[in-house]
Design a protein around this motif. Structure first.
Motif, PDB file in Angstrom:
ATOM      1  N   ARG A 251     -18.135  -7.755 125.014  1.00 39.79           N
ATOM      2  CA  ARG A 251     -17.489  -7.974 126.310  1.00 39.79           C
ATOM      3  C   ARG A 251     -17.552  -9.442 126.722  1.00 39.79           C
ATOM      4  O   ARG A 251     -17.894  -9.791 127.845  1.00 39.79           O
ATOM      5  CB  ARG A 251     -18.119  -7.096 127.380  1.00 39.79           C
ATOM      6  N   GLY A 252     -17.256 -10.319 125.770  1.00 40.32           N
ATOM      7  CA  GLY A 252     -17.255 -11.754 126.026  1.00 40.32           C
ATOM      8  C   GLY A 252     -18.617 -12.399 126.007  1.00 40.32           C
ATOM      9  O   GLY A 252     -18.738 -13.610 126.188  1.00 40.32           O
TER      10      GLY A 252
ATOM     11  N   PHE B 108     -30.477  -3.581 123.741  1.00 39.33           N
ATOM     12  CA  PHE B 108     -30.733  -4.771 122.924  1.00 39.33           C
ATOM     13  C   PHE B 108     -30.261  -6.060 123.590  1.00 39.33           C
ATOM     14  O   PHE B 108     -30.600  -7.154 123.134  1.00 39.33           O
ATOM     15  CB  PHE B 108     -30.087  -4.621 121.547  1.00 39.33           C
ATOM     16  N   LEU B 109     -29.481  -5.956 124.692  1.00 39.60           N
ATOM     17  CA  LEU B 109     -29.053  -7.168 125.398  1.00 39.60           C
ATOM     18  C   LEU B 109     -30.203  -7.801 126.174  1.00 39.60           C
ATOM     19  O   LEU B 109     -30.127  -8.957 126.582  1.00 39.60           O
ATOM     20  CB  LEU B 109     -27.897  -6.846 126.351  1.00 39.60           C
ATOM     21  N   HIS B 110     -31.267  -7.044 126.425  1.00 40.52           N
ATOM     22  CA  HIS B 110     -32.424  -7.550 127.158  1.00 40.52           C
ATOM     23  C   HIS B 110     -33.602  -7.757 126.210  1.00 40.52           C
ATOM     24  O   HIS B 110     -33.665  -7.150 125.136  1.00 40.52           O
ATOM     25  CB  HIS B 110     -32.810  -6.585 128.284  1.00 40.52           C
TER      26      HIS B 110
ATOM     27  N   ARG C  81     -22.188   1.344 122.167  1.00 42.43           N
ATOM     28  CA  ARG C  81     -21.832  -0.040 121.858  1.00 42.43           C
ATOM     29  C   ARG C  81     -21.626  -0.250 120.358  1.00 42.43           C
ATOM     30  O   ARG C  81     -21.647  -1.379 119.868  1.00 42.43           O
ATOM     31  CB  ARG C  81     -22.908  -0.995 122.368  1.00 42.43           C
ATOM     32  N   GLY C  82     -21.476   0.844 119.620  1.00 39.73           N
ATOM     33  CA  GLY C  82     -21.238   0.736 118.181  1.00 39.73           C
ATOM     34  C   GLY C  82     -22.481   0.453 117.380  1.00 39.73           C
ATOM     35  O   GLY C  82     -22.392  -0.023 116.247  1.00 39.73           O
ATOM     36  N   VAL C  83     -23.672   0.755 117.922  1.00 43.40           N
ATOM     37  CA  VAL C  83     -24.943   0.504 117.242  1.00 43.40           C
ATOM     38  C   VAL C  83     -25.626   1.845 116.987  1.00 43.40           C
ATOM     39  O   VAL C  83     -25.836   2.628 117.930  1.00 43.40           O
ATOM     40  CB  VAL C  83     -25.861  -0.408 118.080  1.00 43.40           C
ATOM     41  N   ARG C  84     -26.000   2.116 115.741  1.00 46.03           N
ATOM     42  CA  ARG C  84     -26.715   3.351 115.396  1.00 46.03           C
ATOM     43  C   ARG C  84     -27.815   3.056 114.388  1.00 46.03           C
ATOM     44  O   ARG C  84     -27.809   2.043 113.692  1.00 46.03           O
ATOM     45  CB  ARG C  84     -25.761   4.394 114.790  1.00 46.03           C
TER      46      ARG C  84
END
Length: 831
Positions: free
Chosen positions: A206-207, A242-244, A294-297
């Protein structure tokens, strides 16, 4: 995760000769490794040079003085600015997980004054390949000592895995330096020497740029990472999102190493792991992100190959993972390795979605034992594991696990019975109170029904449930009350829980502008303000009347908190308004200066209830050394309580070059006020000079204004953005266990007495950071003689310091003096 590591650690302690893998939890792996205690031998300490035989490497032990030598390691020549030539080297004999280092200079009983202001660290796992340590942002220079005496502890962020460590002093200009050092951590039982992986990649979400590289890797870095260790072995597991990150200020994705399937046409990522010697592998644990929205597995399959000699074995071990399509929590995935014997492992992890993210990889293994007289296994042509030892080990582990499970079942069973007994006791208490209050309930029903129709909240109960947890434990929610005489007067107020902590997380809470905070938490059902007021000022509370709001004249704002403000006001006609038992100096014709605490009109319902309950409690307090509630204004917003104004402000600002007798006189008054509160079973929880107000003729009264003033913001430590705690005044059990009792107030009194006798010229433990203060509480808990006490003030007699102050800071709360004993002892010292 911490619980599982703890249980595994218990197994390790029960089997000290076992090589079983133990989880590494960085926050707990902080034990001294033997420079101070002598476990590290002299022959394992070496240096590039030495100034003299008396400053040889073996003397570079932190806080250690055996009477020989000059008390530190000093190199032969002056250190250079680059800090790359001279070093003190420590050999730990095996791999260790090192999280903390400590340094000290040379004082030699006043004969020396050499120390290292800055230094670097290099480390090695094999003694030949050396790596320069750097922090998470690339810095290599560590701030060291500012004098020759104090020990300076520095966290290694990230921690290192090494056998050999070198301390390399750095100077701004040529100067003589000397060092004493200690290493802190725990043994690295994984045996993992290095891993090789593809370099982590960048995700655009998302940018937002999400960098999933291994930023602390200490091996070779090109398109792939080889012969090193990094974030997959740093003891820090990634968050669900995982963004944090666990680490403040780091970029999105910092805790994880990740790859996209677009870069791997064969559909898998291959990793290699090399170990210190041949081991018998039970399983591998991989911590994975699973945010599939978010496409993560997690990986769908892992296939591992093994090498004991020079060639990889053909037979592999495969493990297929069932996909979790419900929970997006990050987790450890255990891959069974089938007791394979190897010194290196190569695993292929297959994608199940666009991205695959790992934050930690760990192995369970034991040292392989060889027996050449037995036929080799098919998959291992050169080695054979002695199955008899393995069976014995497994049998011991099974027995220990069975014992632990039995203990856990017994504990859970006891908790179930305690809950059943508690519920039964509550029902009995409710029935008793209902019968006893039947008449009062009928008398109250008319008022309650009429108020409910006007918008007050509906409540089916007209009394409080008073059910303390136990005789000495107090919940870390608010200030604590167990006033027997309150039970009757508070029965006709809305229901609340005296044992439930305020706030959803149960974290300690300190009101920001309270005079006397309350333990009582707001219940979900409360009466309207009018209903509470009607009950507040009837019967035994009739003395607390509504003061005419228009007779208050604003003069000055004294403080401001989250939910309200404290003002200095003139109250016209207050002398005629007060009871006879509260004499006020001055004529009745002149306005009286008072302190007015107001609640903001936009405060939430819980804050309003706490404010009204505070009024109810304060209206009962009658002691010459407790700030007195004079009147209230609660008929309209904003709600106000009017208290005595102490014209000389708080004790912290008032103290100057007073004589010792004056100082002790002030301490006696504080002890007297606390003796009164303890007789009512009140726990103050924030006793300090900032919360003691000074009136005429050195009169001291205890309050709770300190936190509402920006002047004392530095006295409070914010934990994870929630609780704000005065940790420098708190006992170790309050900080570590959230336990607040009279004994923890005694601890705070000892610190307050220290403040008084030092004239408040410095903050308690001013030489320690907030984090070091918390670490020091851990030393009180461990009780190994390493805890740091506040020093004796210059004007303090030895008896007052050793017999009183130190007794307030005893580890065992039951061995601390009572406020009655403290008051008596201070009176004797003054005489």
């Amino acid at each position: 995760n911490l619980r599982s590591c703890y249980l595994l650690s218990l197994l390790y302690l029960m089997l000290p000769n076992s090589d079983e893998y133990i989880c590494v939890f960085a926050e707990m792996c902080r034990y001294p490794l033997g420079m101070t205690g002598g476990q590290i031998q002299d022959e394992d300490i070496s240096a590039s040079s030495q100034w003299s035989e008396s400053t040889a490497a073996r003397f570079g032990r932190l806080d250690f003085d055996n009477g020989d030598g000059d008390g530190a390691w000093c190199p032969d020549i002056m250190s250079e600015p680059d800090g790359l030539k001279e070093y003190l080297q420590v050999d730990l004999r095996s791999l260790h997980f090192i999280t903390l280092v400590g340094t000290q200079g040379r004082h030699a009983d006043g004969m020396g004054n050499e120390f290292a202001q800055r230094y670097r660290i290099k480390y090695s796992r094999d003694g030949s390949n050396w790596v320069a340590w750097h922090d998470r942002k690339g810095g290599q220079v560590i701030e060291g000592n500012r004098n020759a005496y104090d020990v300076v502890l520095k966290d290694l962020e990230p921690p290192i895995i090494a056998r050999f460590v070198r301390f390399m002093p750095v100077t701004d200009h040529s100067m003589i330096v000397c060092m004493r050092v200690e290493l802190y951590g725990c043994e690295w039982l994984d045996g993992l020497m290095s891993y090789s992986i593809p370099d982590g990649q960048q995700m655009i979400y998302r940018g937002l740029d999400v960098y999933l590289n291994d930023s602390v890797y200490d091996g070779a870095s090109a398109e792939s990472l080889t012969k090193g260790l990094g974030q997959l072995t740093d003891g820090t597991w990634g968050l669900d999102d995982f963004l944090h990150s666990h680490i403040y200020g780091m970029w999105p994705g910092y805790d994880y190493v990740g790859w996209t399937n677009k870069s791997f046409p064969r559909g898998f990522v291959e990793m290699s792991f090399e170990f210190d010697h041949v081991r018998n592998f039970t399983s591998m644990k991989v911590h994975c992100s699973n945010m599939f929205n978010r496409g993560v597995r997690m990986f769908r399959q892992a296939t591992c190959y093994f090498k004991s000699g020079s060639d990889w074995e053909a037979e592999s071990v495969s493990f297929k993972l069932s996909m979790d399509r419900v929970s997006q929590r990050a987790r450890f995935v255990t891959v069974p390795l089938g007791d394979r014997t190897a010194s290196a492992i190569r695993c292929r992890f297959y994608f199940s979605d666009i991205w695959m993210l790992f934050s930690e990889v760990a192995f369970q293994s034991g040292s392989a034992v060889y027996n050449t007289s037995l036929a080799p296994r098919k998959h291992d042509p050169t080695h054979k594991v002695d199955d008899s030892n393995t069976r014995i080990l497994i049998g011991c582990l099974v027995a220990i696990i069975a014992i632990l499970m039995t203990i856990i079942v017994i504990i859970l069973w006891r908790q179930v019975w305690q809950k059943m007994l508690e519920k039964a006791s509550r029902r009995m208490l409710d029935d008793e109170l209902t019968a006893r209050l039947a008449v009062q309930t009928q008398a109250f029903s008319f008022h309650h029904s009429s108020l409910s129709s006007e918008g007050g909240s509906n409540s089916n109960s007209t009394y409080e449930r008073i059910f303390p947890l136990c005789s000495d434990y107090q919940e870390p929610s608010r200030l604590i009350r167990k006033l027997p005489e309150f039970a009757q007067s508070t029965e006709n107020l809305g229901p609340s829980s005296s044992s439930r902590p305020s706030g959803s997380d149960g974290a300690p809470h300190y009101a920001e502008a309270d005079i006397i905070s309350l333990q009582e938490s707001s219940g979900s059902n409360t009466y309207s303000i009018t209903a509470v007021n009607m009950n507040l000022f009837t019967g035994r509370d009739s003395a607390m009347r509504e003061f005419p709001r228009h007779k208050l004249t604003f003069k000055e704002k004294l403080g401001e908190g989250q939910f309200g403000e404290v003002h200095l006001c003139e109250a016209e006609g207050m002398q005629d308004f007060l009871d006879e038992d509260l004499p006020i100096e001055g004529s009745s014709e002149s306005p009286l200066l008072v302190a007015v605490k107001t609640l903001r009109e936009d405060a939430n319902k819980n804050a309003r209830n706490d404010f009204l309950k505070e009024i109810r409690i304060m209206s009962r307090l009658r002691d010459p050394n407790i700030v007195r509630l004079l009147a209230v204004c609660v008929d309209t917003d904003p709600l106000c309580m009017i208290t005595e104004y102490m014209e000389n402000g708080d004790l912290n600002q008032f103290l100057c070059n007073l004589r010792y007798t004056k100082l002790i006189g002030m301490a006696i008054q504080i002890a007297s006020g606390m003796k009164y509160l303890s007789s009512l079973n009140f726990v103050h929880r924030d006793l300090a000079t900032r919360n003691c107000l000074v009136g005429k003729n050195y009169t001291i009264k205890i309050a709770d204004f300190g936190m509402s003033r920006n002047l004392y913001r530095g006295d409070y430590y914010r934990i994870q953005g929630r609780a704000v705690l005065p940790i420098r005044w708190m006992s170790w059990e309050s900080i570590l266990l959230g336990k607040f009792t009279m004994a923890s107030d005694v601890w705070a009194f000892g610190v307050t007495l220290w403040e008084i006798l030092t004239l408040c010229k410095e903050q308690p433990y001013s030489q320690l950071s907030d984090e070091q203060v918390i670490e020091n509480t851990g030393e009180f808990f461990r009780d190994q003689g390493k805890q740091v006490y506040l020093p004796k003030p210059p004007c303090c007699p030895d008896g007052v310091y050793s017999d009183l102050m130190l007794s307030c800071w005893r580890r065992n709360a039951k061995h601390r003096p009572s406020f009655q004993e403290i008051h008596s002892q201070l009176m004797e010292s003054q005489a």
